[in-house]
Design an enzyme around this catalytic site. Structure first.
Site, PDB file in Angstrom:
ATOM      1  CB  SER A 192      71.472  37.737  63.704  1.00 23.48           C
ATOM      2  OG  SER A 192      71.169  36.422  64.132  1.00 23.48           O
ATOM      3  CE1 TYR A 196      65.892  38.825  63.427  1.00 17.80           C
ATOM      4  CE2 TYR A 196      67.252  36.835  63.404  1.00 17.80           C
ATOM      5  CZ  TYR A 196      67.013  38.111  63.872  1.00 17.80           C
ATOM      6  OH  TYR A 196      67.862  38.677  64.777  1.00 17.80           O
TER       7      TYR A 196
HETATM    8  N1  LIG Z   1      68.041  38.269  71.025  1.00 18.35           N
HETATM    9  C1  LIG Z   1      68.751  37.546  70.186  1.00 18.35           C
HETATM   10  O1  LIG Z   1      68.880  36.325  70.335  1.00 18.35           O
HETATM   11  C2  LIG Z   1      69.459  38.194  69.057  1.00 18.35           C
HETATM   12  C3  LIG Z   1      70.432  37.469  68.385  1.00 18.35           C
HETATM   13  C4  LIG Z   1      71.115  38.060  67.325  1.00 18.35           C
HETATM   14  C5  LIG Z   1      70.793  39.339  66.929  1.00 18.35           C
HETATM   15  N2  LIG Z   1      69.824  40.031  67.599  1.00 18.35           N
HETATM   16  C6  LIG Z   1      69.532  41.380  67.123  1.00 18.35           C
HETATM   17  O2  LIG Z   1      69.867  42.318  68.112  1.00 18.35           O
HETATM   18  C7  LIG Z   1      68.992  43.440  68.025  1.00 18.35           C
HETATM   19  C8  LIG Z   1      68.411  43.728  69.390  1.00 18.35           C
HETATM   20  O3  LIG Z   1      67.700  42.618  69.838  1.00 18.35           O
HETATM   21  P1  LIG Z   1      67.209  42.392  71.330  1.00 18.35           P
HETATM   22  O4  LIG Z   1      67.495  40.997  71.653  1.00 18.35           O
HETATM   23  O5  LIG Z   1      67.734  43.454  72.189  1.00 18.35           O
HETATM   24  O6  LIG Z   1      65.658  42.499  71.145  1.00 18.35           O
HETATM   25  P2  LIG Z   1      64.554  43.483  71.698  1.00 18.35           P
HETATM   26  O7  LIG Z   1      64.813  43.797  73.118  1.00 18.35           O
HETATM   27  O8  LIG Z   1      63.266  42.898  71.302  1.00 18.35           O
HETATM   28  O9  LIG Z   1      64.813  44.799  70.848  1.00 18.35           O
HETATM   29  C9  LIG Z   1      64.328  44.995  69.562  1.00 18.35           C
HETATM   30  C10 LIG Z   1      64.229  46.480  69.379  1.00 18.35           C
HETATM   31  O10 LIG Z   1      63.804  46.790  68.053  1.00 18.35           O
HETATM   32  C11 LIG Z   1      62.871  47.818  68.130  1.00 18.35           C
HETATM   33  N3  LIG Z   1      62.031  47.889  66.957  1.00 18.35           N
HETATM   34  C12 LIG Z   1      61.356  46.919  66.356  1.00 18.35           C
HETATM   35  N4  LIG Z   1      60.713  47.419  65.286  1.00 18.35           N
HETATM   36  C13 LIG Z   1      61.002  48.722  65.226  1.00 18.35           C
HETATM   37  C14 LIG Z   1      60.629  49.773  64.360  1.00 18.35           C
HETATM   38  N5  LIG Z   1      59.834  49.583  63.315  1.00 18.35           N
HETATM   39  N6  LIG Z   1      61.111  51.002  64.601  1.00 18.35           N
HETATM   40  C15 LIG Z   1      61.923  51.231  65.642  1.00 18.35           C
HETATM   41  N7  LIG Z   1      62.302  50.281  66.485  1.00 18.35           N
HETATM   42  C16 LIG Z   1      61.834  49.033  66.292  1.00 18.35           C
HETATM   43  C17 LIG Z   1      62.074  47.491  69.356  1.00 18.35           C
HETATM   44  O11 LIG Z   1      61.343  48.634  69.766  1.00 18.35           O
HETATM   45  P3  LIG Z   1      59.865  48.554  70.434  1.00 18.35           P
HETATM   46  O12 LIG Z   1      60.103  48.596  71.910  1.00 18.35           O
HETATM   47  O13 LIG Z   1      59.190  49.765  69.928  1.00 18.35           O
HETATM   48  O14 LIG Z   1      59.249  47.278  69.966  1.00 18.35           O
HETATM   49  C18 LIG Z   1      63.208  47.137  70.282  1.00 18.35           C
HETATM   50  O15 LIG Z   1      63.795  48.320  70.800  1.00 18.35           O
HETATM   51  C19 LIG Z   1      67.975  43.088  66.970  1.00 18.35           C
HETATM   52  O16 LIG Z   1      68.373  43.656  65.736  1.00 18.35           O
HETATM   53  C20 LIG Z   1      68.059  41.589  66.869  1.00 18.35           C
HETATM   54  O17 LIG Z   1      67.698  41.144  65.615  1.00 18.35           O
HETATM   55  C21 LIG Z   1      69.169  39.490  68.659  1.00 18.35           C
END
Ligand SMILES: NC(=O)c1ccc[n+]([C@@H]2O[C@H](COP(=O)([O-])OP(=O)(O)OC[C@H]3O[C@@H](n4cnc5c(N)ncnc54)[C@H](OP(=O)(O)O)[C@@H]3O)[C@@H](O)[C@H]2O)c1
Lengths: 251, 451
Positions: free
Chosen positions: A144, A157
């Site tokens: 990120s 974070y």
């Molecule tokens: N959205 C943004 O603005 C953004 C920006 C930069 C980077 N990112 C990164 O991109 C990645 C995906 O984000 P997203 O936006 O797609 O968010 P998201 O839809 O909330 O996805 C997060 C994922 O992480 C999983 N997770 C959390 N804790 C876990 C654990 N202990 N074991 C296994 N799985 C776990 C969640 O599973 P559950 O369904 O079980 O909760 C979910 O599948 C993340 O690493 C995030 O930090 C996001």
């Protein structure tokens, strides 16, 4: 195997319900991807995600995986690789936490750190070894921009992503020449459920845009991908902003 | 026994999709057998001079046998016109040795730098396909190292022969081959050149007069649009007879002297080969070709292997590499060919001179590419946006017309289409299952396409 354009035939997603990951899987399925493993905490949402990908024609399977249980990673992921080559691993799990609460509750802050960093170190190393044995494959890590320079508003974070980012870069160097490739993806603000409660910021983007950037990065065998691309310059400027000024920026 | 083995990154000639393998260079048949025996869980594949464009001679995580260390010519029957040689001998080497004796290889592709083993494994074709068929037609027998460690002598006309001819190295490692040669009086070619103004003109000329020539090919400008779509230069000819040479040349009629230009630079900036440069090149080249010229004497490299003059010409496509797309559709499918040529020219793919040829009868190899009809081959830089889906659409056209794409060129075919394109794939798979149940012979191509 990947084709000439870097598109994988088989994909393993760590964090199987991630919106960014699923957008990426959907895009890759329309190209070449046939086998998709969704690794995540066993929930109806995980099964529903797999079902959706099946409707697109993929052979999608789920496997129980918890980033917070590193002891299990070797066994859980080992089983997936034993079923056949994985051309691409997408490391997508992560949690944002709530900075204000986490500052008061160190145990919660540690959870963020353990999920985003420790969980990635453990599962990343397990996957890296498997890819190396295969002699091919990409490990795509969702880092990120928050990790580029920790900000007052989300340094818990941010620091966990900084650790993840540094780890992934080092791993990429370690794997250089082994056939395995690490691509660090640094999205800015992506509109997903992770950020649904936050106010939008300039240069915000979508899971589909991240997916497109990942496809392009695979074709180019990039090591770092910014989404949107303009963030590369923005972050470069922010990185060199003096501390006293940076502290007072409304970001 | 110690063999040099190195873990290296391997690609095909198109330089896409690199993977890592242990490269082993056997110098004896025993070393080759040992390499196969000790190859480990991810198997082994043989590799010649690396001219397959895609991933046919790669094996991620396993062993790749560089066969060019097995390069002896064992026997030449100067009267009967056959040669027995190791599989790692190149066609270039054969020409050097055989031409002075009045013999030529039976089939040569657009490069001399392929090995005899590779020529059989891909069942290569050349400009004489319409009369002489593909390479394996001229192979009397070969020795094959199979997964069980045996060395079998495989005769023309047997199932194992037909599985191996075009079998992309997946039945075993070819160690030696006996090849029937083509007699020649001179090392020069007698060439007729003519221009065709568009695709229909080209097809008409090829259909009407190809049978008069042993060798025939058309270079087609795929960037030309509208009324000029498919404009081409045909070059057709045969080995020059001795009495066609001027007196001075008659003193050394069989001298073979290929010359080389400096290699293409190792680093080439992306985008050098844009539409404009390639378009200009194609334009100049079409204009400089004579409208019609007959009986020109050309040297073998000029006629057969123009690109061999520039070592590493594949680098001009830069880091992203390139894809070569080659397909064939049968006679009566001219409409499909026309549609595909139109789509390529409308899309303005920056493709250097592509090659169009009329194939004759196919051969017996189960996965051998040529079938009677029209084949088109073109190079496209891999970083062209949207190229993947575009080629997928062309595949649909080709498969819909009962045609196929060439596995030795492929780096991107959708595996689902393979069975339709190669109807004898099932037989091939069963033979492999029986001969090599553990899947010792494996390549990135076989993994990708499920061969
Ligand atoms: N959205 C943004 O603005 C953004 C920006 C930069 C980077 N990112 C990164 O991109 C990645 C995906 O984000 P997203 O936006 O797609 O968010 P998201 O839809 O909330 O996805 C997060 C994922 O992480 C999983 N997770 C959390 N804790 C876990 C654990 N202990 N074991 C296994 N799985 C776990 C969640 O599973 P559950 O369904 O079980 O909760 C979910 O599948 C993340 O690493 C995030 O930090 C996001």
């Amino acid at each position: 195997m990947k084709d000439a354009f870097g598109i994988p035939q088989s994909l393993l997603v760590l964090g199987g319900t991630s919106e960014i990951a699923l957008a990426t899987a959907r895009r890759l399925i329309t190209r070449r991807t046939r086998t998709v493993w969704l690794a995540g905490r066993p929930t109806p949402a995980l099964e529903e995600a797999a079902e959706q990908l099946r409707r697109l024609g993929a052979d999608a399977r789920t496997v129980a995986f918890d980033a917070l249980d590193p002891e299990s990673h070797e066994a859980v992921l080992g089983k997936v690789f034993a079923e056949g080559d994985i051309d691409m691993v997408l490391m997508a799990f992560g949690m944002l936490g709530d900075q204000a609460v986490d500052e008061k509750e160190p145990a919660l802050a540690v959870r963020v750190a353990q999920t985003n960093y420790t969980g990635a170190v453990s599962s990343g190393l397990v996957c890296a070894r498997a890819l190396q044995t295969q002699g091919h494959g990409s490990l795509v890590v969702l880092s990120s921009v928050a990790g580029e320079r920790a900000r007052r508003s989300n340094f818990i974070y941010g620091s966990s992503k900084a650790g993840l980012d540094a780890f992934a870069q080092g791993l990429g160097d370690a794997l250089y020449g082994t056939g395995a490739h690490v691509m660090v993806v640094r999205p800015g603000f992506v509109r997903t459920r992770m950020t649904a409660h936050l106010a939008e910021v300039p240069l915000s983007t979508t899971p589909e845009a991240v997916a497109a950037a990942i496809e392009l990065g695979l074709r180019r065998r990039s090591e770092t991908v910014w989404v949107p691309g303009a963030l590369r310059m923005v972050m470069s400027a922010l990185r060199h902003t003096p501390r006293a000024v940076f502290r007072r920026l409304p970001i | 026994m110690v063999m040099p083995a190195d873990t290296v990154s391997v690609t095909g000639w198109g330089r896409t999709a690199p993977t890592t393998a242990r490269l082993v260079r056997p110098r004896t048949y025993e070393e080759a057998a040992a390499a196969v025996r000790e190859c480990g869980a991810r198997g082994a594949i043989s590799r010649g001079l690396g001219r397959a464009y895609g991933d046919a001679a790669q094996n991620a995580g396993g062993a790749v046998l560089d066969m060019t260390g097995l390069d002896r010519i064992h026997a030449i029957d100067v009267d009967g016109g056959t040669v027995l040689c190791d599989a790692g001998v190149s066609l270039h080497r054969l020409m050097e040795v055989l031409l002075p004796l009045g013999w030529f290889v039976p089939v040569t592709p657009g490069t001399r730098y392929v090995t005899v083993g590779g020529a059989i494994g891909a069942d290569i074709h050349g400009k004489n396909h319409h009369g002489s068929g593909s390479f394996a037609r001229h192979v009397l027998s070969f020795e094959l190292l199979t997964a069980d460690g045996e060395i079998r002598t495989v005769a023309h006309g047997t199932p194992l022969f037909d599985a191996t001819a075009g079998g992309m190295g997946l039945t075993g490692v070819i160690l030696t081959a006996t090849v029937r040669l083509q007699p020649v009086e001179t090392a020069l070619m007698c060439v007729d050149t003519e221009r065709a103004v568009d695709l229909d003109d080209l097809m008409a000329r090829l259909t009407a007069t190809d049978h008069r020539y042993r060798y025939s090919v058309a270079w087609i400008d795929l960037l030309a649009r509208g009324a000029r779509m498919g404009r081409s230069v045909l070059t057709r000819g045969d080995h020059a007879p001795l009495d066609s040479l001027p007196p001075r040349a008659r003193r050394h009629p069989l001298a073979f002297r290929p010359s080389q230009l400096p290699a293409a630079p190792a680093f080439v900036p992306e985008g050098l080969l844009g539409r404009t440069t390639v378009g200009l090149f194609n334009e100049l080249w079409y204009r400089k070709a004579p409208r019609a010229r007959t009986g020109e004497l050309q040297r073998i490299p000029t006629f057969f292997h123009p690109l061999d003059g520039v070592p590493h010409w594949n680098r001009v496509y830069g880091r992203g590499g390139f894809v070569q797309y080659q397909f064939v559709v049968g006679h009566g499918r001219e409409e499909t060919l026309r549609r595909i040529v139109r789509r390529i020219s409308e899309r303005r793919c920056p493709s250097f001179l592509a090659v169009l040829k009329r194939f004759g009868e196919g051969d017996a190899g189960w996965l051998s590419f040529p079938v009677p009809g029209w084949t088109l081959a073109l190079d496209i830089p891999a970083n062209l946006p949207g190229l993947g889906s575009f080629l997928d659409e062309l595949d649909e056209e080709v498969a819909g017309a009962g045609g196929r794409v060439y596995l030795a060129k492929d780096a991107r075919l959708r595996p689902e289409l393979l069975d339709a394109m190669y109807p004898r794939l099932g037989t091939f798979r069963s033979l492999r299952q029986e001969l090599d149940p553990r899947g010792v012979f494996t390549s990135d191509l076989s993994r990708r396409l499920g061969l």
